[in-house]
Design a protein around this motif. Sequence first.
Motif, PDB file in Angstrom:
ATOM      1  N   GLU A   5       0.845  -1.200   0.000  1.00 37.26           N
ATOM      2  CA  GLU A   5       0.000   0.000   0.000  1.00 37.26           C
ATOM      3  C   GLU A   5       0.884   1.254   0.000  1.00 37.26           C
ATOM      4  OE1 GLU A   5      -2.951  -0.328   3.183  1.00 37.26           O
ATOM      5  OE2 GLU A   5      -2.853   1.857   3.337  1.00 37.26           O
ATOM      6  N   ILE A   9       1.182   4.319  -2.977  1.00 33.18           N
ATOM      7  CA  ILE A   9       1.029   5.763  -2.752  1.00 33.18           C
ATOM      8  C   ILE A   9       2.274   6.516  -3.221  1.00 33.18           C
ATOM      9  CG2 ILE A   9       0.677   7.536  -0.981  1.00 33.18           C
ATOM     10  CD1 ILE A   9      -0.740   5.212   0.656  1.00 33.18           C
ATOM     11  N   PHE A  13       0.939   8.134  -6.517  1.00 31.24           N
ATOM     12  CA  PHE A  13       0.096   9.259  -6.102  1.00 31.24           C
ATOM     13  C   PHE A  13       0.834  10.436  -5.465  1.00 31.24           C
ATOM     14  CE2 PHE A  13      -2.795   5.592  -6.333  1.00 31.24           C
ATOM     15  CZ  PHE A  13      -3.520   6.057  -7.417  1.00 31.24           C
ATOM     16  N   ILE A  27       0.386  14.650   1.356  1.00 27.59           N
ATOM     17  CA  ILE A  27       0.368  13.200   1.592  1.00 27.59           C
ATOM     18  C   ILE A  27       1.461  12.812   2.587  1.00 27.59           C
ATOM     19  CG2 ILE A  27       0.906  10.981   0.474  1.00 27.59           C
ATOM     20  CD1 ILE A  27      -0.461  12.008  -2.035  1.00 27.59           C
ATOM     21  N   GLY A  28       1.135  11.928   3.538  1.00 28.16           N
ATOM     22  CA  GLY A  28       2.168  11.358   4.394  1.00 28.16           C
ATOM     23  C   GLY A  28       1.884  11.421   5.875  1.00 28.16           C
ATOM     24  N   ASP A  29       1.112  12.384   6.323  1.00 31.21           N
ATOM     25  CA  ASP A  29       0.771  12.433   7.751  1.00 31.21           C
ATOM     26  C   ASP A  29      -0.647  11.877   7.930  1.00 31.21           C
ATOM     27  OD1 ASP A  29       0.699  13.125  10.528  1.00 31.21           O
ATOM     28  OD2 ASP A  29       2.189  14.696  10.111  1.00 31.21           O
ATOM     29  N   ASP A  30      -1.204  12.037   9.107  1.00 28.38           N
ATOM     30  CA  ASP A  30      -2.546  11.499   9.355  1.00 28.38           C
ATOM     31  C   ASP A  30      -3.616  12.326   8.650  1.00 28.38           C
ATOM     32  OD1 ASP A  30      -1.783   9.347  11.139  1.00 28.38           O
ATOM     33  OD2 ASP A  30      -1.129  10.965  12.453  1.00 28.38           O
ATOM     34  N   LEU A  88      -8.305  11.209  -2.449  1.00 27.05           N
ATOM     35  CA  LEU A  88      -8.698  10.096  -3.299  1.00 27.05           C
ATOM     36  C   LEU A  88      -8.837   8.817  -2.479  1.00 27.05           C
ATOM     37  CD1 LEU A  88      -8.817   8.468  -6.052  1.00 27.05           C
ATOM     38  CD2 LEU A  88      -6.317   8.487  -6.003  1.00 27.05           C
ATOM     39  N   LEU A  90      -9.343   5.045  -2.987  1.00 28.98           N
ATOM     40  CA  LEU A  90      -9.253   4.078  -4.075  1.00 28.98           C
ATOM     41  C   LEU A  90      -9.425   2.666  -3.514  1.00 28.98           C
ATOM     42  CD1 LEU A  90      -8.545   3.480  -7.024  1.00 28.98           C
ATOM     43  CD2 LEU A  90      -6.139   3.682  -6.423  1.00 28.98           C
ATOM     44  N   LEU A 118      -3.192  16.721  -5.132  1.00 28.57           N
ATOM     45  CA  LEU A 118      -3.706  15.574  -4.374  1.00 28.57           C
ATOM     46  C   LEU A 118      -3.016  15.584  -3.009  1.00 28.57           C
ATOM     47  CD1 LEU A 118      -5.449  12.970  -4.420  1.00 28.57           C
ATOM     48  CD2 LEU A 118      -3.416  11.760  -5.227  1.00 28.57           C
ATOM     49  N   GLY A 121      -5.578  10.611   0.967  1.00 30.97           N
ATOM     50  CA  GLY A 121      -6.530   9.621   0.488  1.00 30.97           C
ATOM     51  C   GLY A 121      -6.521   8.372   1.323  1.00 30.97           C
ATOM     52  N   ASP A 122      -7.009   7.314   0.710  1.00 29.51           N
ATOM     53  CA  ASP A 122      -7.069   6.034   1.384  1.00 29.51           C
ATOM     54  C   ASP A 122      -6.996   4.969   0.293  1.00 29.51           C
ATOM     55  OD1 ASP A 122      -7.191   4.554   3.712  1.00 29.51           O
ATOM     56  OD2 ASP A 122      -9.375   4.401   3.672  1.00 29.51           O
ATOM     57  N   THR A 123      -6.301   3.872   0.578  1.00 33.02           N
ATOM     58  CA  THR A 123      -6.122   2.827  -0.424  1.00 33.02           C
ATOM     59  C   THR A 123      -6.525   1.496   0.198  1.00 33.02           C
ATOM     60  OG1 THR A 123      -4.262   4.101  -1.297  1.00 33.02           O
ATOM     61  CG2 THR A 123      -4.428   1.827  -2.022  1.00 33.02           C
TER      62      THR A 123
HETATM   63  P1  ADP Z   1      -3.779   6.274   7.938  1.00 31.87           P
HETATM   64  O1  ADP Z   1      -3.551   4.862   8.337  1.00 31.87           O
HETATM   65  O2  ADP Z   1      -3.252   7.296   8.887  1.00 31.87           O
HETATM   66  O3  ADP Z   1      -5.181   6.539   7.486  1.00 31.87           O
HETATM   67  P2  ADP Z   1      -2.862   5.641   5.341  1.00 31.87           P
HETATM   68  O4  ADP Z   1      -1.863   4.535   5.463  1.00 31.87           O
HETATM   69  O5  ADP Z   1      -4.245   5.333   4.926  1.00 31.87           O
HETATM   70  O6  ADP Z   1      -2.836   6.480   6.683  1.00 31.87           O
HETATM   71  O7  ADP Z   1      -2.281   6.722   4.334  1.00 31.87           O
HETATM   72  C1  ADP Z   1      -0.965   7.238   4.507  1.00 31.87           C
HETATM   73  C2  ADP Z   1      -0.876   8.576   3.835  1.00 31.87           C
HETATM   74  O8  ADP Z   1      -1.076   8.422   2.445  1.00 31.87           O
HETATM   75  C3  ADP Z   1      -1.924   9.566   4.306  1.00 31.87           C
HETATM   76  O9  ADP Z   1      -1.356  10.867   4.258  1.00 31.87           O
HETATM   77  C4  ADP Z   1      -3.006   9.439   3.265  1.00 31.87           C
HETATM   78  O10 ADP Z   1      -3.748  10.641   3.140  1.00 31.87           O
HETATM   79  C5  ADP Z   1      -2.193   9.151   2.010  1.00 31.87           C
HETATM   80  N1  ADP Z   1      -2.906   8.306   1.025  1.00 31.87           N
HETATM   81  C6  ADP Z   1      -3.388   7.050   1.192  1.00 31.87           C
HETATM   82  N2  ADP Z   1      -3.931   6.579   0.052  1.00 31.87           N
HETATM   83  C7  ADP Z   1      -3.823   7.567  -0.848  1.00 31.87           C
HETATM   84  C8  ADP Z   1      -4.209   7.717  -2.208  1.00 31.87           C
HETATM   85  N3  ADP Z   1      -4.839   6.746  -2.894  1.00 31.87           N
HETATM   86  N4  ADP Z   1      -3.935   8.895  -2.827  1.00 31.87           N
HETATM   87  C9  ADP Z   1      -3.313   9.869  -2.148  1.00 31.87           C
HETATM   88  N5  ADP Z   1      -2.910   9.808  -0.892  1.00 31.87           N
HETATM   89  C10 ADP Z   1      -3.156   8.668  -0.225  1.00 31.87           C
END
Ligand code: ADP
Length: 322
Positions: A5, A9, A13, A27-30, A88, A90, A118, A121-123
């Motif tokens: 995952e 990213i 992304f 992207i990268g923090d909470d 995003l 996804l 961007l 998000g969440d994947t």
């Molecule tokens: P958390 O567990 O804190 O929700 P994630 O592991 O889901 O964090 O995501 C890590 C970082 O990557 C966060 O900053 C999140 O916003 C970003 N992120 C996750 N998926 C995507 C995506 N599909 N596109 C852009 N940013 C993403």
Amino acid sequence: MAISEFEIIERYFRQARPPGDEVVLGIGDDAALLQVSADYQLAVTLDTLVAGRHFPPHTEAFDIGYKSLAVNLSDLAAMGARPAWATLALTMPEADERWLKAFAAGFFQLATRYGVELVGGDTTRGPLSITVQLVGQVEAGKALRRDSARPGHKLYVTGTPGDAAYALRQIKAGVEVDDDLLRRLNRPEPRVEFGLALAGSGAAAIDISDGLLADVGHIVRASHCGATLWVDRLPRSRALQALRLEEVIGCQLQGGDDYELCFALEADKAEWLWKIAAQDQLQLTEIGVIEAQPGIRCRHDDGSLHHSQGRGFDHFLQQNNG
Ligand code: ADP
Ligand code: MG
């Protein structure tokens, strides 16, 4: 080779950050941190595309990425807001890198064109579904609200509505679809610049996603008024000119997914309006008038009423073709 995952990213992304940007943290923090301009309001919108529901299962990944942002840009255009930041969500059945690469290329083609960053998000894994949230800014008081139509306002539409519905109908019938027509379905052009030019004009705007009739219905209901629509004057693309009139009007009134703008505006502003449409090289057509009497009356040029069946798309009523 399996990909994590985190790698998805990073590889697809996370983009190079523009300097001097209002994104304090991307992207990268909470969560992302965004610096909002004084005297502006945030316009926030979100749309989900579900495979098989919003696009045929074999749609190209590029087109899916493109359209997932396009539909949101179109919503902000209909508010007169300048797009700025996206998140995003996804969900996909597997991490297919060819698919991801093409999806990201489609998404970032539009993001770059409109200066959208961007920021998070969440994947997740599951049936293919894409949700994009888009945040824009609009000067306080200048947003285009669908509750601002008044009797006497003229009703306009950009572009040639009905093309997306016709393309979809041909796909479903197993007929080969002409490239230009297919583009209207898969790569809609959100009317961002035109929406921005309209900001502050008092136009009651909506983007056509459910179908012209349904979307004009949203304007008149929110504004507590009604409208007459001149069905013979709806602008037709070349593809639609080949159809029987009844079919054309069906696609144009009930077909969704066009992402053109439809709006009501004071008659006094018509001259100004034609000027900005010409500057934007955008096809614009006057298609009706707002009236005090509730409901929508579809009329032919000879004055007779056009009786259309059905209405716009509704996911739970399962009408139409979306
Ligand atoms: P958390 O567990 O804190 O929700 P994630 O592991 O889901 O964090 O995501 C890590 C970082 O990557 C966060 O900053 C999140 O916003 C970003 N992120 C996750 N998926 C995507 C995506 N599909 N596109 C852009 N940013 C993403
Ligand atoms: Mg998360």
